[in-house]
Design a protein around this motif. Structure first.
Motif, PDB file in Angstrom:
ATOM      1  N   GLY A 127      71.299  21.287  31.957  1.00 23.70           N
ATOM      2  CA  GLY A 127      71.603  22.849  32.015  1.00 23.70           C
ATOM      3  C   GLY A 127      70.405  23.556  31.407  1.00 23.70           C
ATOM      4  O   GLY A 127      69.643  23.220  30.654  1.00 23.70           O
ATOM      5  N   GLY A 140      69.456  28.280  30.577  1.00 27.71           N
ATOM      6  CA  GLY A 140      70.156  29.691  30.663  1.00 27.71           C
ATOM      7  C   GLY A 140      69.070  30.435  29.478  1.00 27.71           C
ATOM      8  O   GLY A 140      68.364  29.716  28.951  1.00 27.71           O
ATOM      9  N   GLU A 198      74.176  28.145  30.486  1.00 25.35           N
ATOM     10  CA  GLU A 198      75.454  28.407  31.364  1.00 25.35           C
ATOM     11  C   GLU A 198      75.122  27.792  32.837  1.00 25.35           C
ATOM     12  O   GLU A 198      75.992  27.902  33.523  1.00 25.35           O
ATOM     13  N   PHE A 199      73.996  27.495  33.120  1.00 24.68           N
ATOM     14  CA  PHE A 199      73.803  27.178  34.502  1.00 24.68           C
ATOM     15  C   PHE A 199      73.340  25.600  34.471  1.00 24.68           C
ATOM     16  O   PHE A 199      72.715  25.107  33.520  1.00 24.68           O
ATOM     17  N   HIS A 230      64.183  32.502  38.374  1.00 26.62           N
ATOM     18  CA  HIS A 230      64.495  33.442  37.273  1.00 26.62           C
ATOM     19  C   HIS A 230      63.164  33.719  36.397  1.00 26.62           C
ATOM     20  O   HIS A 230      62.905  35.164  36.133  1.00 26.62           O
TER      21      HIS A 230
END
Length: 337
Positions: A145, A147, A153-154, A164
């Motif tokens: 993950g 974030g 959170e991803f 991003h």
């Protein structure tokens, strides 16, 4: 300290000179969105954050890194009147190293401490994250993950990470990356030479002394060589140390790291005027990158004499030349969290 709407920041517990005091009694203190916001706001106000916790608290590595990078400090209180710097061990009353700090951290796992700097082309096909996948793969699995803060959170997706970071260009930006046996961060900035990625990671290889752990440690030089497949590596270093399996930092004495290997990319090889065949012959170095402009991975053997091998390497290269090149390595400002 207050926000632009004159509301006090919820994590501010006081102001002491140029320091913002923030207290937490959590067992694990992480780089949450609020804590990251506090570091950013403190930097904008030209203040430093003093994080105060009980001796039972531990810091995640992203918070430890962000706190140190922002010039902050971690003060630990034992409830009996003693207090010390949780990272350096110095007593706050100026009497030297606090006795409580000298209690060693339990050696549950062999950790790898990894730092790497790579240069990518500034083009649409560039993907950020492959380097962390290579590093994390030495443990029990790769990243799961990512974030901007903790908890991440991803689900892990290098393409999403790249989008991003690209959306925040040309400003430098950092994301937290986590996995079952790793924690780290990737910071990206645009330069006149392309896109430069700086990653830091802690990887838990497994129990100290286990055959599987030793086998993973032996793979480090080969993994560093693979960094040159998708980018131009500038510099990377890997150290090993016994520590906690959960990769958090306790306010007690950490075992010193031992050098495992370094990667010196083509720019460093050129600037140091390194004799690549000599390094292959004397240190078993691996040649990376293009034959015409090669880089090298120099293994040091980890626990079996790592510091002695590193000293021999520095003596061969020349201490002043090594210092000069390291001073010129990319070192983005670490205030963006």
């Amino acid at each position: 300290m207050t926000t632009g709407e004159a509301r006090p920041h919820p994590l501010v517990d006081g102001i002491d000179g140029d320091e913002i005091v923030s207290r937490s009694d959590r067992e694990v203190v992480a780089l949450t969105p609020l804590r990251a916001d506090l570091l950013v706001a403190a930097h904008a106000a030209r203040r430093r954050v003093r994080l105060v916790t009980p001796a039972t608290s531990r810091l995640t590595d992203p918070l430890r890194d962000a706190l140190v990078s922002a010039g902050g400090s971690w003060v630990v209180e034992d409830g009996a009147g003693a207090a010390w710097d949780g990272l350096l061990g110095l007593a706050t009353d100026g009497t030297g190293v606090a006795p409580s700090f000298l209690r060693p951290v339990e050696a549950e796992a062999l950790q790898l401490v990894v730092t790497a700097s790579l240069r990518h082309r500034a083009e649409a096909a560039t993907r950020i994250g492959a380097a962390l996948e290579l590093v994390a793969g030495l443990g029990r699995g790769g990243p799961t993950g990512w974030g901007p803060h903790e908890p991440v959170e991803f689900p892990w997706d290098p393409a999403a990470v790249t989008r991003h970071l690209a959306a925040r260009a040309p400003e430098e930006s950092r994301v937290v990356v986590a996995g079952s046996s790793m924690i780290g961060s990737t910071l990206v900035q645009r330069t006149d030479k392309g896109v430069e990625e700086v990653l830091q990671a802690l990887v838990a290889l497994g129990p100290v002394g286990a055959s599987s752990t030793d086998a993973a440690l032996e793979q480090v030089p080969a993994r560093l060589r693979m960094l040159a497949e998708d980018a131009l590596p500038l510099f990377a270093s890997v150290f090993a140390r016994p520590g906690r399996a959960d990769l958090t930092t306790a306010p007690h004495l950490q075992a010193p790291p031992v050098p495992v290997a370094v990667l010196i990319g083509a720019p460093g090889v050129r600037d140091l005027a390194l004799d690549v065949p000599q390094l292959v012959d004397r240190f078993g170095a691996l040649v990376v990158g293009r034959p015409r402009i090669p880089g090298v991975v120099v293994p040091f053997g980890g626990a079996d004499g790592g510091w002695a091998a590193l000293e021999r390497f520095i003596d061969v290269v020349g201490r002043e030349r090594v210092r000069a090149v390291l001073r010129g390595m990319p070192a983005p400002g670490r205030t963006e969290v």
